[in-house]
Design an enzyme around this catalytic site. Structure first.
Site: not given
Ligand SMILES: Cc1ncc(COP(=O)(O)O)c(C=O)c1O
Length: 379
Positions: A49, A102, A174, A199
């Site tokens: 961890r 998101y 992000d 992604k």
């Molecule tokens: C722009 C963006 N940020 C964060 C996330 C969250 O990531 P995760 O699905 O890996 O938890 C997503 C998921 O679709 C996303 O598109």
């Protein structure tokens, strides 16, 4: 000598294994490590961890490609976001979030952290005056997504960093949609980069993961403390898959961009498409800023169709090579209806998305096949 992006993606944190010379970091499937006497840790490894060599390789590579002081790998993008919020904020603090983000990020603020007293305001981030007037003495973070999911809005990272720093807040970006190949937020003044490595970084739709990269070592160490204390780490198999994806990020992104540009041309010329949302278009409100801060404009394309929600849903249903599914950034093309799928959790909120919107994650298949599929889906 400073190395280029692709060299860092392939080599940073990935020295050949000292024991065998393996050129790919092994998957260290172990929870614990033999100690050479009490407290005698080998290379700092004690319990997985806290640290695991496969995860360390990924974390060092992520820090290198984002130009940060420290990278950390998590079980998902949302786990990374949650760890960041609980490291930086406390009850009664305030965060500015994009009014187009998101849906899961919005849900984390609205349904999870708000209950613990972390307040938030959704603000249109392209409007710097609106951001300035939403800042309070309690604002700890200005949270940026650029390009945004799913409307592909653009925010000016450098200008927002300046604004946030004037008030003592951090700028968090992000960078999932752009990826570090297309956009380097830390070099533009951001303090922390967030990724859903699920992604483009993973790139093959075979692993869920998240990352934080801090520009400053002290903040990176504080995040690492919370990563261990909260425990939402990436496992070694997931870290290995993500690292494998990262190696080809640059070449994949260039092909994603090539294909997206051709898809945009088709959509622009199509009589049933009422609007195409892509930052590469000169008529896009954020085009100039995107051109300043992005290498190219990415593989995500959204569009609106004549005939409203019913027709948007039908286009999604008729597509064949564009697979109907959530997520994005993999080698295969995906199509979705954000209002009913990825952004259903934002329904009735300021982040609700138009019901005639279709989102494409343009993959790297043969472009003529992708165009033919879109033509028949729109017919
Ligand atoms: C722009 C963006 N940020 C964060 C996330 C969250 O990531 P995760 O699905 O890996 O938890 C997503 C998921 O679709 C996303 O598109």
């Amino acid at each position: 000598m400073t190395n280029g992006f692709e060299t860092l993606a392939i080599h940073a944190g990935q020295e050949p294994d000292p024991l065998t010379g393996a050129v790919v970091p092994p998957i260290y499937a172990t929870s614990t490590y033999k100690q050479d006497g009490v407290g005698g840790l080998r290379s700092g490894y004690e319990y997985s961890r806290s640290a695991n060599p496969t995860r360390t390789a990924l974390e060092e590579a992520l820090a290198a490609v984002e130009g940060g002081a420290r990278g950390l790998a998590f079980a998902s993008g949302l786990a990374a976001e949650d760890t960041l919020l609980r490291t930086v904020c406390k009850p009664q603090d305030h965060v500015i979030i994009p009014n187009d983000a998101y849906g899961g990020t919005y849900r984390l603020f609205a349904k999870v952290h708000e209950r613990w007293g972390l307040h938030y305001d959704p603000v249109p981030l392209h409007d710097l005056d609106a951001v300035a007037s939403a800042m309070t003495q309690k604002t700890k973070i200005v949270w940026v997504e650029t390009p945004t999911n799913p409307l592909l809005g653009i925010a000016d990272i450098a200008a927002l960093a300046e604004l946030a720093h004037e008030s003592g807040a951090l700028l968090v970006v992000d960078n999932t949609f752009a990826s570090p190949y297309l956009q380097q937020p830390l070099a533009l003044g951001a303090d922390v980069v967030v990724h859903s490595t699920t992604k483009y970084i993973g790139g093959h739709s075979d692993v869920v993961g998240g990352a934080l990269v801090a520009g400053d070592k002290d903040l990176g160490d504080e995040l690492a403390y919370h990563q261990n204390a909260m425990g939402a780490v990436a496992g070694p198999f997931d870290a290995w898959l993500t690292l494998r994806g990262l190696k080809t990020l640059g070449v994949r992104m260039d092909r994603h961009c090539d294909n997206a540009e051709r898809v945009v041309d088709l959509l622009l010329a199509h009589p049933r498409v009422t609007q195409v949302l892509y930052p590469g278009l000169s008529e896009h409100a954020g085009h100039e800023v995107a051109g300043k801060q992005m290498r190219r404009f990415g593989g995500m394309v959204s569009f609106r169709v004549a005939g409203g929600e019913a027709e948007a849903v039908q286009v999604c249903d008729r597509a064949k090579l564009f697979t109907l599914g959530e997520s994005l950034g993999g080698v295969e093309s995906l199509i979705e209806h954000p209002g009913r799928m990825t952004h259903a959790s934002a329904a009735g909120s300021p982040l609700e998305v138009p019901s005639d919107l279709v989102r494409l994650s343009v993959g790297i298949e043969t472009i003529d096949d992708l165009l033919a599929d879109l033509r028949q889906a729109l017919a």
